[in-house]
Design an enzyme around this catalytic site. Structure first.
Site, PDB file in Angstrom:
ATOM      1  N   CYS A 116      11.394  -7.546   3.064  1.00 55.20           N
ATOM      2  CA  CYS A 116      10.721  -8.153   2.044  1.00 55.20           C
ATOM      3  C   CYS A 116      10.943  -7.905   0.779  1.00 55.20           C
ATOM      4  CB  CYS A 116       9.061  -7.821   2.390  1.00 55.20           C
ATOM      5  SG  CYS A 116       8.648  -6.038   1.523  1.00 55.20           S
ATOM      6  N   ARG A 121      11.235  -1.751   4.206  1.00 55.76           N
ATOM      7  CA  ARG A 121      10.010  -1.257   4.809  1.00 55.76           C
ATOM      8  C   ARG A 121      10.110  -1.327   6.385  1.00 55.76           C
ATOM      9  NH1 ARG A 121       5.417  -4.518   1.143  1.00 55.76           N
ATOM     10  NH2 ARG A 121       4.109  -2.835   1.899  1.00 55.76           N
ATOM     11  N   ASP A 308       1.391   0.144  -6.527  1.00 56.97           N
ATOM     12  CA  ASP A 308       1.149  -1.112  -6.625  1.00 56.97           C
ATOM     13  C   ASP A 308       0.454  -1.189  -8.054  1.00 56.97           C
ATOM     14  OD1 ASP A 308       1.514  -1.787  -4.192  1.00 56.97           O
ATOM     15  OD2 ASP A 308      -0.652  -1.698  -3.449  1.00 56.97           O
TER      16      ASP A 308
END
Ligand code: UD1
Length: 423
Positions: A116, A121, A308
């Site tokens: 991604c 990941r 995030d």
């Protein structure tokens, strides 16, 4: 395809209501696979990732009725255990069905998520843990084929790295397994805590909720009776709107939030000189009459500063007076927003996992491209204060995780419009 057209330099004023957390909703929807009853989940955000997971469950035969922030999921009609590539490729978190499907049905196939934008990941830790619990796993033709015909058994799992969806997957697998599973080095994110709490309220014995060592007593294959529950507020959405208040130097209140999930983020805003009023379920950020102070940030697992929120703080750091340093420790390629911020006039240099932001920069509107979910929100923040107009393309990334972003920003005075790209 839609894009956002933002006119910069407006002040914001008012309040924004925070939606339910996407990252709590995803494992909790997957958890409905463990239930014998129809599971009612309230306060779901209306974002693309939730719809994707509900579609995945529907494809397996479940009945999902999603209306007005709540969903009823009936998994008693599941007659298929293959999560296909067409869905999994659009959302890596689809891997969350692996543990529940395997522990309930004794077999499943889940497409490998692949790479991604923010890095490689891998899911090796999910697979290794399930193998320790007795699963036989083969990777064939791009699919994880998992079998445990006699069910999974409890054991001690030591995660080499802290993994959020990995912990959630194993907690769910362990809930129906035979015997006790210990997870050492478990994720402590509030979203994992809520998953454990809902399972505990459904009769699963779980020790150590909110700590790095979880002990889960399995139900020996018995399905669970899960009571209706409400998703916790989205701490990343809350943090993003606080950054919107900060970058525009406005007074902005966020309501229906959970301040105690935001300690590390609020501490950084205070270090940058912002003044916050924190109440039970709301936070107000106040404008300041001094320059914004530069900041040092290292992203780490909860309760440390979240990866995030890294991109949003980078946008904010472009407006601080001096040199800010941001070190990304979780994902190797999570600096995709840097080149787009540079196109708007930011002075940022990259050295491996570390970004150095030289402020204060005058940002100007430009055409920019959203690259991943949180990178996109950093571009929105930059556009709010850029001189002129910014068009942010490929906002399907934003739509994956922000509920009604442009409506919420418009309501507090931002000049933002969603438009259609010309064919
Ligand atoms: C979750 C969040 C995502 C957040 C991230 C880190 C969801 C749906 N997504 O992603 O928003 O950015 O946590 O807080 O909740 N790793 C391995 N092997 C594995 C699993 C992970 O090496 O099997 C590594 C990853 O590459 C990464 C680190 O562990 O470097 C943390 O990843 P992880 O916590 O698993 O992230 P996600 O659960 O995918």
């Amino acid at each position: 395809m839609d894009y956002l057209h933002i006119k910069g330099s407006s002040k914001l004023k008012g309040s924004i209501e925070i939606s339910g957390a996407k990252n709590a909703s995803l494992p909790l929807i997957a958890m409905s696979i463990l239930a014998k009853n129809t599971v009612i989940i309230k306060n779901l955000p209306s974002v693309a990732d939730i719809k994707t997971l509900l579609k995945l469950l529907t494809n397996l035969g479940a009945k999902c009725n999603f209306e007005d922030e709540h969903v009823a999921v009936d998994t008693s009609s599941i007659n298929e255990t293959k999560a296909t590539y067409d869905i999994v490729k659009t959302m890596r978190a689809s891997i969350l069905v692996l543990g529940p499907l395997l522990t309930r049905f004794g077999h499943c196939e889940v497409s490998l998520p692949g790479g991604c934008a923010i890095g490689q990941r891998p899911i090796d830790l999910h697979l290794k843990a399930l193998e320790q619990m007795g699963a036989e796993i083969d990777i064939r033709a791009g699919y994880i084929e998992a079998r445990a015909p006699q069910g999974l058994h409890g054991c001690e799992i030591i995660f080499d790295k802290i993994t959020v969806t990995g912990t959630a997957n194993i907690v769910m697998a362990a809930a129906l397994a035979h015997g006790e599973t210990s997870i050492i080095n478990a994720a402590r994110e509030p979203e994992v805590v809520q998953l454990c709490e809902v399972l505990a309220n459904s009769g699963v014995e779980i020790e150590g909720i909110g700590t790095a060592v979880l002990k889960i007593k399995g139900s020996d294959g018995k399905l669970l009776e899960i009571d209706e529950f409400e998703i916790i507020p989205d701490r990343i959405e809350a943090g993003t709107y606080l950054c919107a208040g900060a970058i525009t130097n406005s007074e902005l209140t966020i309501n229906k939030a959970e301040p105690k999930h935001l300690d590390s983020v609020l501490a950084k805003l205070e270090e940058m000189g912002f003044c916050l009023t924190i109440e039970d379920k709301s936070i107000t950020i106040h404008p300041i009459d001094k320059p914004i102070k530069p900041v040092k940030i290292v992203t780490q697992e909860y309760p440390a500063f979240p990866t995030d929120m890294q991109a949003q703080f980078m946008a904010l750091a472009t407006q601080a007076e001096g040199v800010s340093i941001i070190e990304e420790r979780l994902f190797e390629n999570r600096f995709m927003h840097v080149s787009e911020l540079q196109r708007m006039g930011a002075d940022i240099s990259l050295n491996g996992h570390t970004a150095t932001i030289n402020g204060k920069s005058k940002l100007t509107g430009a055409d920019v491209m959203a690259t991943d979910l949180r990178a996109s929100s950093a571009l929105v923040l930059a556009a709010l204060i850029a001189e002129g107009e910014t068009d942010i393309h490929r906002i399907y990334h934003l739509d994956r995780g922000y509920d009604a972003l442009e409506k919420k920003l418009k309501a507090v005075g931002a000049q933002v419009e969603r438009l259609k790209e010309k064919a």
